[in-house]
Design a protein around this motif. Structure first.
Motif, PDB file in Angstrom:
ATOM      1  N   PHE A 367       0.911  -1.059  -0.319  1.00 12.76           N
ATOM      2  CA  PHE A 367       0.074   0.395  -0.118  1.00 12.76           C
ATOM      3  C   PHE A 367       1.113   1.105   0.148  1.00 12.76           C
ATOM      4  O   PHE A 367       0.366   2.503  -0.529  1.00 12.76           O
ATOM      5  CB  PHE A 367      -0.694  -0.244   1.389  1.00 12.76           C
ATOM      6  N   HIS A 368       2.095   1.357   0.347  1.00 17.22           N
ATOM      7  CA  HIS A 368       2.692   2.582   0.358  1.00 17.22           C
ATOM      8  C   HIS A 368       3.690   3.380  -0.411  1.00 17.22           C
ATOM      9  O   HIS A 368       4.193   3.800  -0.732  1.00 17.22           O
ATOM     10  CB  HIS A 368       3.276   2.265   2.133  1.00 17.22           C
ATOM     11  N   ASP A 369       4.279   1.632  -1.585  1.00 14.18           N
ATOM     12  CA  ASP A 369       4.992   1.694  -2.513  1.00 14.18           C
ATOM     13  C   ASP A 369       4.531   1.324  -3.275  1.00 14.18           C
ATOM     14  O   ASP A 369       5.778   2.139  -4.501  1.00 14.18           O
ATOM     15  CB  ASP A 369       6.267   0.358  -2.371  1.00 14.18           C
ATOM     16  N   SER A 370       3.329   2.012  -3.923  1.00 12.23           N
ATOM     17  CA  SER A 370       2.846   2.317  -5.043  1.00 12.23           C
ATOM     18  C   SER A 370       2.474   3.733  -6.246  1.00 12.23           C
ATOM     19  O   SER A 370       2.101   3.580  -7.084  1.00 12.23           O
ATOM     20  CB  SER A 370       1.180   1.021  -5.074  1.00 12.23           C
ATOM     21  N   GLY A 371       2.764   4.611  -4.222  1.00  7.88           N
ATOM     22  CA  GLY A 371       2.238   5.778  -4.895  1.00  7.88           C
ATOM     23  C   GLY A 371       1.196   6.071  -5.268  1.00  7.88           C
ATOM     24  O   GLY A 371       0.699   7.401  -4.960  1.00  7.88           O
ATOM     25  N   SER A 372      -0.256   5.768  -4.377  1.00  8.32           N
ATOM     26  CA  SER A 372      -1.776   5.781  -4.300  1.00  8.32           C
ATOM     27  C   SER A 372      -1.341   6.221  -3.119  1.00  8.32           C
ATOM     28  O   SER A 372      -1.544   5.663  -2.149  1.00  8.32           O
ATOM     29  CB  SER A 372      -2.361   4.336  -4.534  1.00  8.32           C
ATOM     30  N   ASN A 373      -1.637   8.008  -3.456  1.00 11.88           N
ATOM     31  CA  ASN A 373      -1.690   8.292  -1.663  1.00 11.88           C
ATOM     32  C   ASN A 373      -3.260   8.234  -1.086  1.00 11.88           C
ATOM     33  O   ASN A 373      -2.957   8.181   0.357  1.00 11.88           O
ATOM     34  CB  ASN A 373      -1.919  10.102  -2.031  1.00 11.88           C
ATOM     35  N   SER A 374      -3.871   7.706  -1.866  1.00 11.44           N
ATOM     36  CA  SER A 374      -5.607   8.171  -0.734  1.00 11.44           C
ATOM     37  C   SER A 374      -5.372   6.253  -0.749  1.00 11.44           C
ATOM     38  O   SER A 374      -5.969   5.893   1.035  1.00 11.44           O
ATOM     39  CB  SER A 374      -6.484   7.758  -2.059  1.00 11.44           C
ATOM     40  N   LEU A 375      -4.456   5.435  -1.046  1.00 17.03           N
ATOM     41  CA  LEU A 375      -4.475   4.075  -0.139  1.00 17.03           C
ATOM     42  C   LEU A 375      -4.013   4.492   1.227  1.00 17.03           C
ATOM     43  O   LEU A 375      -3.813   3.037   2.391  1.00 17.03           O
ATOM     44  CB  LEU A 375      -3.854   3.063  -1.127  1.00 17.03           C
ATOM     45  N   LYS A 376      -2.637   4.510   0.704  1.00 12.36           N
ATOM     46  CA  LYS A 376      -1.470   4.582   1.727  1.00 12.36           C
ATOM     47  C   LYS A 376      -2.283   5.355   3.391  1.00 12.36           C
ATOM     48  O   LYS A 376      -1.984   4.942   4.022  1.00 12.36           O
ATOM     49  CB  LYS A 376      -0.567   6.185   1.667  1.00 12.36           C
ATOM     50  N   GLN A 377      -3.077   6.695   2.886  1.00 11.41           N
ATOM     51  CA  GLN A 377      -3.712   7.101   4.155  1.00 11.41           C
ATOM     52  C   GLN A 377      -4.891   6.139   4.062  1.00 11.41           C
ATOM     53  O   GLN A 377      -4.383   6.205   5.370  1.00 11.41           O
ATOM     54  CB  GLN A 377      -4.321   8.393   3.701  1.00 11.41           C
ATOM     55  N   THR A 378      -5.362   5.750   3.476  1.00  7.87           N
ATOM     56  CA  THR A 378      -6.609   4.877   4.203  1.00  7.87           C
ATOM     57  C   THR A 378      -5.451   3.362   5.249  1.00  7.87           C
ATOM     58  O   THR A 378      -6.456   2.831   5.902  1.00  7.87           O
ATOM     59  CB  THR A 378      -7.385   4.356   3.053  1.00  7.87           C
ATOM     60  N   PHE A 379      -4.783   3.211   4.378  1.00  4.57           N
ATOM     61  CA  PHE A 379      -4.300   2.153   5.113  1.00  4.57           C
ATOM     62  C   PHE A 379      -3.775   2.557   5.773  1.00  4.57           C
ATOM     63  O   PHE A 379      -3.856   1.185   6.884  1.00  4.57           O
ATOM     64  CB  PHE A 379      -2.706   1.281   4.038  1.00  4.57           C
ATOM     65  N   ASP A 380      -3.053   3.658   6.794  1.00  6.46           N
ATOM     66  CA  ASP A 380      -2.622   3.541   7.618  1.00  6.46           C
ATOM     67  C   ASP A 380      -3.598   3.496   8.940  1.00  6.46           C
ATOM     68  O   ASP A 380      -3.695   4.004  10.307  1.00  6.46           O
ATOM     69  CB  ASP A 380      -1.564   5.068   7.866  1.00  6.46           C
ATOM     70  N   GLU A 381      -5.031   4.124   8.492  1.00  2.67           N
ATOM     71  CA  GLU A 381      -6.281   4.989   9.219  1.00  2.67           C
ATOM     72  C   GLU A 381      -6.726   3.224   9.776  1.00  2.67           C
ATOM     73  O   GLU A 381      -7.497   2.953  10.360  1.00  2.67           O
ATOM     74  CB  GLU A 381      -7.236   5.617   8.602  1.00  2.67           C
ATOM     75  N   GLY A 382      -6.755   2.138   8.447  1.00  3.66           N
ATOM     76  CA  GLY A 382      -7.930   0.570   9.169  1.00  3.66           C
ATOM     77  C   GLY A 382      -8.764   1.021   8.284  1.00  3.66           C
ATOM     78  O   GLY A 382      -9.616   0.216   8.197  1.00  3.66           O
ATOM     79  N   SER A 383      -8.712   1.992   7.202  1.00  5.14           N
ATOM     80  CA  SER A 383     -10.161   1.940   6.416  1.00  5.14           C
ATOM     81  C   SER A 383     -10.266   1.969   5.201  1.00  5.14           C
ATOM     82  O   SER A 383     -10.739   2.456   4.639  1.00  5.14           O
ATOM     83  CB  SER A 383     -10.710   3.171   6.572  1.00  5.14           C
ATOM     84  N   ALA A 384      -8.757   0.624   4.560  1.00  6.52           N
ATOM     85  CA  ALA A 384      -8.358   1.304   3.322  1.00  6.52           C
ATOM     86  C   ALA A 384      -9.699  -0.217   2.567  1.00  6.52           C
ATOM     87  O   ALA A 384      -9.668  -1.548   3.269  1.00  6.52           O
ATOM     88  CB  ALA A 384      -7.150   0.461   3.216  1.00  6.52           C
ATOM     89  N   TRP A 385     -10.515   0.831   1.424  1.00  6.84           N
ATOM     90  CA  TRP A 385     -11.475  -0.723   0.865  1.00  6.84           C
ATOM     91  C   TRP A 385     -10.890  -1.937   0.745  1.00  6.84           C
ATOM     92  O   TRP A 385     -11.555  -2.840   0.458  1.00  6.84           O
ATOM     93  CB  TRP A 385     -12.397  -0.160  -0.559  1.00  6.84           C
ATOM     94  N   PRO A 386      -9.361  -1.815  -0.412  1.00  3.11           N
ATOM     95  CA  PRO A 386      -9.565  -3.287  -0.732  1.00  3.11           C
ATOM     96  C   PRO A 386      -8.916  -4.699   0.710  1.00  3.11           C
ATOM     97  O   PRO A 386      -9.621  -5.627   0.422  1.00  3.11           O
ATOM     98  CB  PRO A 386      -7.667  -3.064  -1.357  1.00  3.11           C
ATOM     99  N   LEU A 387      -9.537  -3.889   1.805  1.00  4.95           N
ATOM    100  CA  LEU A 387      -8.798  -4.923   3.074  1.00  4.95           C
ATOM    101  C   LEU A 387     -10.711  -5.065   3.430  1.00  4.95           C
ATOM    102  O   LEU A 387     -10.604  -5.536   4.680  1.00  4.95           O
ATOM    103  CB  LEU A 387      -7.896  -4.601   4.099  1.00  4.95           C
ATOM    104  N   ARG A 388     -11.443  -4.201   3.593  1.00  7.81           N
ATOM    105  CA  ARG A 388     -12.892  -4.534   3.773  1.00  7.81           C
ATOM    106  C   ARG A 388     -13.190  -5.851   3.254  1.00  7.81           C
ATOM    107  O   ARG A 388     -13.559  -6.573   4.536  1.00  7.81           O
ATOM    108  CB  ARG A 388     -13.905  -3.374   3.172  1.00  7.81           C
ATOM    109  N   PRO A 389     -13.298  -6.927   2.597  1.00 10.96           N
ATOM    110  CA  PRO A 389     -13.807  -7.754   2.736  1.00 10.96           C
ATOM    111  C   PRO A 389     -13.051  -8.575   3.826  1.00 10.96           C
ATOM    112  O   PRO A 389     -13.406  -9.878   3.937  1.00 10.96           O
ATOM    113  CB  PRO A 389     -13.353  -8.313   1.008  1.00 10.96           C
TER     114      PRO A 389
END
Length: 629
Positions: A367-389
């Protein structure tokens, strides 16, 4: 729990109450340091307005608006004011959406402009193609342009827009980023909308104002300016705790506004408070004072360690905790996350350092090395949509006692799509059998784990209908399927490729961390929290966080030319950012605090730290001290 309303008044509370009772509404800024009871002052102000001005508000069908950052905080604040119907407490996203939801035509126009802007960006990019431009880039840009065109045409059929987690314009769904971008734009463009907001909310209070998006602050100030004394706009925050890059930081004081400082600290012991003030001393000049009376004040403890930065960091940190357990008065400093709170909270500069120690290093990198800022931020917050399933379905049904556990059926009823008992043409028994087989297969995949088991588990769960995926995930798993018009950025696809290549065991470790079931946290992740014993780990090399440098702050490392230019130009520098983060870290401690610096030149670092006075008069301990009795 006793409401904050009944807490004793501070001078700031008294001054604020007088301002709220003035003949004319007056806007203000409350600057309240760590541990000062900022939220208490906010709650007392809300309660006072509802009590003193309630009759007028009810007669005009008006409310007091309170904007905060999480749903949990919103519920707590509303409960503190007795769930008064006169007080509307909501997150910034919910508040902004409530303002513009009725203006569907304006929303539709904004969405069209937004998509057209994205299309123009790609067209501009195509004009700059050269012979060296990759064919894969050309093909992707063409595909994205086609998808945006389809999306733009489909939005013409949207009758009404709603607010969800992620964007799906073709279905009339706006995401979080859309809200904080769109709504301020609409407010700044429309005098009518500003007048409607002022009419509905004559009092607007903003919690954690330093973290509010600059455009949101600008929009709220525009409402206040147009209202000309008919609105009381209040910001509650602390610029010194602005540690998120998107926050406005300092709220500039407009003509006629009042500034109220709340310098008390009701949280920390005397020793810890002296460290807090030392860290802040070269910032804004605010000196915090003990809020408790002398008889209720504790001395507390503070320790400062400088240790070698080598491959034995984790071992050395264990030695620090063991040494503290023997030499401090606070008892055990073991890495204990039990309910008794006996252990120490360990704060590290970035999630990567925690991920390495807890076993989800590859998931973090995805999540952090791809360059997607929105995914980085939501991953750190625990709310990234790919992880929801995994959070909602896969892990709960795999952690259940048996395949036939009632909790498995409960999860599938709430989140899954494998069966729907309300459908008249559905063979429920057959569906349950299929669901049982799918769950059994899924549990086997998760149990075996290994490389790419995340992707295997995800595809199995989606194909079997155990999971109803986010539209963006559907596009990734089936590009030509139902949501083919949705455009995934190359950064998002790169992140998803890496994510599905991970071991599913890393997801369990990640959620253990996010749910605070471990002793570790990041220095950003504990803002607003407090712990009896805190260990702050400062490590520039392992953290690899270029925005911050503790070695530069302490004088261990020379400033770069860029740093010097920024300081000379009055721009924010690495020193200000690092000082604010350190302030947030040390101010988490209630009783005892330990700071551990890892440096390549430990001896030189010790001398620099002693010279910087950051240790607040305490002895700087080294590896030699750890080995002594």
């Amino acid at each position: 729990m006793r409401s904050r309303v009944s807490a004793p008044d501070t001078p700031a509370d008294i001054k604020l109450r007088g301002l709220l009772d003035g003949d004319q509404l007056q806007s203000f800024i409350v600057v309240a340091g760590a541990g000062s009871g900022k939220t208490t002052s906010l709650v007392k102000a809300l309660d006072h307005v509802a009590t003193r001005h309630g009759a007028r508000l009810r007669a005009r069908t008006q409310q007091v608006a309170c904007i905060t950052y999480t749903e949990v905080a919103a519920k707590e604040i509303h409960a503190d004011v007795g769930n008064s119907p006169l007080v509307s407490v909501s997150t910034i996203h919910s508040f902004l959406w409530s303002l513009v939801r009725p203006f569907q035509k304006d929303i539709a126009l904004w969405v069209s402009r937004h998509i057209e802007g994205a299309m123009q960006e790609i067209k501009g990019k195509r004009q700059n193609y050269t012979s060296r431009t990759r064919q894969t880039t050309i093909a992707k840009d063409a595909s994205d342009l086609d998808k945006l065109g389809i999306q733009l045409r489909m939005t013409q059929e949207v009758e009404r827009y709603s607010y969800g987690v992620g964007s799906d314009y073709a279905k009339g769904i706006l995401g979080h980023e859309d809200i904080v971008t769109m709504v301020p734009d609409l407010i700044l463009e429309s005098k009518l909308l500003r007048r409607i907001i002022a009419s509905k909310y004559p009092f607007i209070f903003v919690d954690e104002s330093q973290d509010t998006f600059p455009k949101v602050v600008e929009a709220l100030k525009a409402v206040d300016a147009q209202a000309q004394g008919a609105v009381c706009l209040g910001f509650f925050g602390d610029p010194m705790q602005n540690i998120f890059q998107r926050g406005v930081g300092v709220i500039s004081q407009e003509v006629g506004w009042e500034r109220i400082e709340k310098p008390e600290n009701f949280r920390s012991s005397s020793r810890v408070l002296s460290v807090i003030n030392q860290v802040r001393s070269e910032a804004d000049g605010i000196v915090q004072v003990a809020g408790h009376s002398p008889e209720n004040r504790t001395d507390g403890e503070f320790f400062f360690f400088v240790l070698p930065a080598d491959d034995r960091r984790s071992e050395r940190l264990d030695h620090v905790r063991a040494w503290l357990g023997r030499h401090s008065d606070a008892g055990s400093w073991a890495a204990n996350s039990g309910d008794d709170g006996a252990g120490a909270k360990i704060l590290m500069i970035v999630h990567r350092m925690v991920a390495k120690r807890m076993g989800f290093e590859h998931l973090y990198a995805a999540f952090h090395d791809s360059g997607s800022n929105s995914l980085k931020q939501t991953f750190d917050e625990g709310s990234a949509w790919p992880l929801r399933p995994f959070e909602d379905v896969i892990l709960p049904i795999c952690e259940a006692g048996t395949v036939d556990s009632p909790s498995v059926i409960a999860v599938l009823r709430e989140h899954g799509g494998v069966f729907n008992v309300d459908a008249p043409d559905q063979d429920v028994k057959k569906k349950l059998t299929l669901a049982r087989d799918a769950v059994s297969d899924l549990r086997k995949v998760v149990m075996e784990g290994g490389s790419s088991s995340v992707g295997k588990a995800l595809r199995l769960a989606v194909t079997a209908g155990l999971v109803v995926p986010d539209p963006r995930l559907s596009v990734y798993l089936e590009p030509e399927g139902q949501h083919a018009e949705i455009v995934l950025t190359s950064e998002t696809k790169e992140a998803l490729d890496a994510f599905t290549g991970c071991d599913v065991e890393e997801i369990s470790a990640y959620f253990k961390y996010i749910r605070q079931e471990s002793p570790y946290s990041t220095q950003h992740g504990t803002k607003g929290a407090e712990f009896s014993k805190v260990i702050v780990v400062l490590d520039d090399e392992e953290g690899k966080y270029q925005l911050y440098s503790y070695e530069k702050l302490f004088g261990i490392k020379e400033l770069s030319e860029t740093d010097r230019r920024n300081i000379a130009a009055g721009k924010e520098s690495v020193l200000e950012r690092t000082r604010r983060l350190l302030y947030v870290c040390v101010s988490r401690a209630v009783d005892s605090l330990a700071v551990v610096v890892f440096a390549r030149d430990a001896a030189g670092a010790k001398l620099a730290i002693e010279k910087s006075k950051i240790a607040a008069g305490g002895k700087v301990l080294t590896e030699a001290d750890l080995t002594s009795l």
